[in-house]
Design an enzyme around this catalytic site. Structure first.
Site, PDB file in Angstrom:
ATOM      1  N   CYS A   1       0.867  -1.177   0.000  1.00 56.65           N
ATOM      2  CA  CYS A   1       0.000   0.000   0.000  1.00 56.65           C
ATOM      3  C   CYS A   1       0.902   1.224   0.000  1.00 56.65           C
ATOM      4  O   CYS A   1       2.117   1.112   0.123  1.00 56.65           O
ATOM      5  CB  CYS A   1      -0.832   0.037   1.274  1.00 56.65           C
TER       6      CYS A   1
ATOM      7  N   ARG B   1       1.130   1.691  -5.891  1.00 56.15           N
ATOM      8  CA  ARG B   1       1.380   0.682  -4.858  1.00 56.15           C
ATOM      9  C   ARG B   1       0.112  -0.069  -4.476  1.00 56.15           C
ATOM     10  O   ARG B   1       0.150  -1.017  -3.687  1.00 56.15           O
ATOM     11  CB  ARG B   1       1.958   1.349  -3.605  1.00 56.15           C
TER      12      ARG B   1
ATOM     13  N   TRP C   1      -3.776  -1.899  -1.139  1.00 50.57           N
ATOM     14  CA  TRP C   1      -3.812  -3.120  -1.945  1.00 50.57           C
ATOM     15  C   TRP C   1      -4.043  -4.235  -0.941  1.00 50.57           C
ATOM     16  O   TRP C   1      -3.176  -4.547  -0.131  1.00 50.57           O
ATOM     17  CB  TRP C   1      -2.486  -3.308  -2.675  1.00 50.57           C
TER      18      TRP C   1
ATOM     19  N   ASN D   1       1.300  -0.102   5.778  1.00 51.58           N
ATOM     20  CA  ASN D   1       1.658  -0.908   4.613  1.00 51.58           C
ATOM     21  C   ASN D   1       2.442  -2.105   5.125  1.00 51.58           C
ATOM     22  O   ASN D   1       3.431  -1.916   5.842  1.00 51.58           O
ATOM     23  CB  ASN D   1       2.524  -0.081   3.654  1.00 51.58           C
ATOM     24  N   GLY D   2       2.005  -3.311   4.774  1.00 47.34           N
ATOM     25  CA  GLY D   2       2.734  -4.504   5.216  1.00 47.34           C
ATOM     26  C   GLY D   2       1.765  -5.547   5.717  1.00 47.34           C
ATOM     27  O   GLY D   2       0.561  -5.463   5.473  1.00 47.34           O
TER      28      GLY D   2
ATOM     29  N   GLU E   1       9.036 -11.014 -22.481  1.00 45.44           N
ATOM     30  CA  GLU E   1       8.643  -9.702 -21.965  1.00 45.44           C
ATOM     31  C   GLU E   1       7.446  -9.138 -22.753  1.00 45.44           C
ATOM     32  O   GLU E   1       6.529  -8.553 -22.172  1.00 45.44           O
ATOM     33  CB  GLU E   1       9.860  -8.756 -22.021  1.00 45.44           C
TER      34      GLU E   1
ATOM     35  N   LYS F   1       3.830  -8.166 -21.182  1.00 46.10           N
ATOM     36  CA  LYS F   1       3.230  -6.832 -21.323  1.00 46.10           C
ATOM     37  C   LYS F   1       1.826  -6.958 -21.877  1.00 46.10           C
ATOM     38  O   LYS F   1       0.903  -6.320 -21.395  1.00 46.10           O
ATOM     39  CB  LYS F   1       4.040  -5.931 -22.278  1.00 46.10           C
TER      40      LYS F   1
ATOM     41  N   GLU G   1      -0.587  -8.441 -19.223  1.00 44.61           N
ATOM     42  CA  GLU G   1      -0.781  -7.544 -18.074  1.00 44.61           C
ATOM     43  C   GLU G   1      -1.767  -6.421 -18.351  1.00 44.61           C
ATOM     44  O   GLU G   1      -2.575  -6.081 -17.490  1.00 44.61           O
ATOM     45  CB  GLU G   1       0.540  -6.836 -17.748  1.00 44.61           C
TER      46      GLU G   1
ATOM     47  N   HIS H   1       8.073 -28.685 -30.275  1.00 39.94           N
ATOM     48  CA  HIS H   1       8.076 -29.698 -29.216  1.00 39.94           C
ATOM     49  C   HIS H   1       6.787 -29.674 -28.392  1.00 39.94           C
ATOM     50  O   HIS H   1       6.738 -30.246 -27.308  1.00 39.94           O
ATOM     51  CB  HIS H   1       9.301 -29.504 -28.315  1.00 39.94           C
TER      52      HIS H   1
ATOM     53  N   LYS I   1       2.184  -2.084  -8.288  1.00 42.10           N
ATOM     54  CA  LYS I   1       3.516  -1.767  -8.801  1.00 42.10           C
ATOM     55  C   LYS I   1       4.619  -2.432  -7.996  1.00 42.10           C
ATOM     56  O   LYS I   1       5.549  -2.992  -8.535  1.00 42.10           O
ATOM     57  CB  LYS I   1       3.695  -0.247  -8.797  1.00 42.10           C
TER      58      LYS I   1
END
Ligand code: F6R
Length: 609
Positions: free
Chosen positions: A2, A27, A74, A98-99, A481, A485, A488, A504, A604
């Site tokens: 957060c 965050r 979050w 936060n945590g 990557e 992207k 996401e 394969h 993030k």
């Protein structure tokens, strides 16, 4: 995971806190709230969803408070809801966190026994009540210190008492928290951009430090309550660097910043004509470089992908074996390590819990620990023996872009530096590579100028449900990557494979509804990858080929082509194919009207394992 803020000064606290929180939404953004002192109590306003909802809830709220705390959340314990949103309150105490408090059940039982009532499902609320309990017989600073000492887990806290409306107490453990030092005003915040409106001078709190902020200054104590001094540092970031700078989204702005960030990353590190690379930050390693047995690169998500590129660079130029692992998996392995193994954590934020914990484990097993980070003063950079900063500036968009190219470049330069120290690469080769590298920012600009073609192709495929990305050698990490992207930010399912792996297994997926993006700019592998393209086409899949300009005349037939400027050295194409992958994902998401900067379910900075 957060964002927390605490402000005391002369400005309107609510406006200042909301402005600070707007820089921390990366965050977490499932709910937000503020608390300001109000006639011996608190005015607390909270709202579910993004910060805009809190702004709306505050529209008719009038307050002249010049101190307060705020939070953007979050969720970890308790779903996103108004009652679970912070600040949490006990009788006199309001607090944001936060945590994760690991022993919250145990503390809750104790506090219920003392008669405290709980109104949320969060782990955080125990901290508000416990602080209240200690505050009965102690100062606010001491009450927070005693509370923190009882908490297991991670926290960055800002705390206020309604009885002392001009004071904020802040503390941290395993979660970021900085103190911004203004003139007669101070802000505790999870990250630098939150406080750039008031200052560019900061103190980073060390683990378990506590800070008491009033209008007359900041008092710092350690976990034993003893006064401590922490050296302030200055950042050059302009407030507008953390803003969108005229772009629709942070992500697009950050993609466009890459010609500059690439230059900032190599600034002061290279003398191209002499074929020299400098890594003063790693000088301490020089005496033991010949004894290096191997390097282990660790990262998550995008930082894992840049590490995969780093492996190719280091093995090629420094002739050292490199292992790459996702930080979360590394922690489960029983990998033998010793002082001749260099473990490098790669992290934009420097706060990713998986990476931080993997590095701690590697250190405990005897390895030398280094970090490649973007955020100065972050947890990972503070804990590592050696740190290289990527200098890409604040990355706000949840989907990482400029951090990737800066990490890849740092690893490339590291490969050359190690190669020189180990006498595996001569200055002529290095010089040729560096001169080619110097041309990359302009080539990125050229690609950005041609963005409309990439946008046009992205729009053609926007309703596709599945995508395959393939590459070989240096473009294999780019395929990974690019697929990351795309999923996401557009939520289109995308897979990525080394091109040779298709036959394969994954080729079974392909048909005319499953397009394939093929990265084939580099001459050495073109023949093989062109065969892979034929295999794909034979299954009816449409192909978007990413080729070098010099192949315009003889590229194999495929539905769409994107050309990148030519590079002398194959490694350099990675910086250009990356831009194609980023823009393609960006315009796909935009065509689908997605919230590009804040994709669903993501945050993030991932400060929980
Ligand atoms: C992807 C992305 C994430 C991060 C990952 C590691 O766009 O942003 O995959 O790369 O969470 O974050 P850092 O680099 O901060 O350790």
């Amino acid at each position: 995971m957060c964002g927390v803020v605490g402000y005391v000064g002369t400005r309107n606290a609510v406006d200042t806190i909301i402005s600070g929180l707007s820089k921390l939404e990366y965050r977490g953004y499932d709910s937000a709230g503020v608390a300001v002192p109000d006639n011996g109590d608190f005015l607390i306003v909270r709202a579910v969803g993004k910060l805009d909802n809190l702004r709306k809830a505050l529209k008719d709220v009038k307050t002249t408070a010049t101190a307060g705390i705020g939070h953007t959340r979050w969720a970890t314990h308790g779903k996103p809801s108004e009652t679970n949103a912070h600040p949490h309150k006990s009788t006199h105490i309001a607090l944001v966190h936060n945590g994760i408090i690991e022993n919250f059940s145990e503390l809750k039982t104790e506090l219920l026994g003392l008669g405290y009532k709980f109104s949320s499902d969060t782990d955080t609320e125990v901290l508000a009540h416990l602080t209240e309990e200690y505050y009965k017989t102690n100062s606010l600073l001491e009450a927070v210190r005693l509370t923190a000492a009882r908490a297991r887990g991670s926290y960055a806290l800002t705390v206020m008492s309604a009885r002392e409306p001009d004071k904020i107490v802040a503390t941290r453990r395993d979660a970021p928290l900085l103190i911004g030092i203004g003139s007669g005003e101070y802000m505790a915040a999870s990250d630098i951009p939150a406080a750039l409106d008031i200052t560019r001078d900061f103190i980073r709190l060390e683990e378990n430090d506590l800070a008491e902020l009033t209008r007359t200054g900041v008092k710092l104590v350690n976990k034993d309550g003893r006064d401590v001094h922490r050296e302030p540092f200055h950042v050059d970031w302009e407030p507008e660097m953390a803003e969108k700078g005229g772009f629709d989204t942070f992500m697009l702005k950050e993609i466009y910043e890459q010609p500059r960030t690439i230059v900032d990353t190599m600034r002061g590190k290279i003398v191209p004509d002499e074929g020299k690379v400098f890594f003063g930050e790693f000088d301490g390693l020089v005496p033991s470089i010949d004894k290096l047995e191997r390097i282990v690169l660790l990262g998550c998500g995008t930082s894992w992908h840049s590490s995969l590129l780093g492996k190719l660079f280091i093995e090629k130029y420094a002739h050292i074996s490199v292992e790459v692992d996702t930080a979360s998996e590394f922690s489960h392995r029983e990998l033998p390590l010793n002082k001749n193994v260099l473990v490098i954590g790669v992290s934009q934020s420097g706060e990713t819990a998986d990476t931080r914990n993997a590095l701690r484990l590697a250190r405990a097993r005897g390895a030398v620990i280094a970090a490649i980070c973007n955020v100065v003063g972050s947890s990972i950079s503070s804990e590592a023996d050696y740190v290289i900063y990527t200098h890409a500036g604040p990355e706000i968009s949840v989907a990482s872009t400029k951090a990737f190219t800066s990490q890849a470049l740092t690893l490339f330069l590291l490969a050359l530096w190690l190669g020189e120290k180990r006498e595996k690469v001569d200055s002529k080769t290095t010089s040729g590579l560096l001169l080619d590298l110097l041309r990359i920012p302009d080539k990125i600009k050229q690609l950005l100028d041609n963005k409309d073609e990439i946008k046009r192709i992205a729009e053609i495929y926007k309703d596709t449900k599945n995508f395959m990305y393939i590459g070989r050698n240096f473009t294999c990490p780019i395929a990974l990557e690019g697929a990351l992207k795309l999923k996401e930010i557009s939520y289109i399912h995308a897979e990525a494979y080394p091109a040779g792996e298709l036959k394969h297994g994954p080729i079974a997926l392909l048909d005319d509804s499953f397009p394939v993006m093929i990265f084939a700019p580099d001459i050495k592998v073109q023949e093989k990858i062109f065969s892979n393209m034929q295999e794909v086409k034979a299954r009816g899949a449409k192909v978007i080929g990413v080729f070098s300009e010099r192949n315009r005349a003889n590229f194999p037939a495929c539905e769409n082509q994107i050309f990148i400027p030519d590079c002398d050295k194959e490694e350099m194409t990675t910086f250009l194919t990356t831009i194609v992958a980023q823009l393609f994902a960006y315009y796909s998401a935009q065509a689908l009207d997605k919230d590009v900067d804040k994709p669903r379910n993501l945050a993030k900075s991932v400060t929980v394992e």
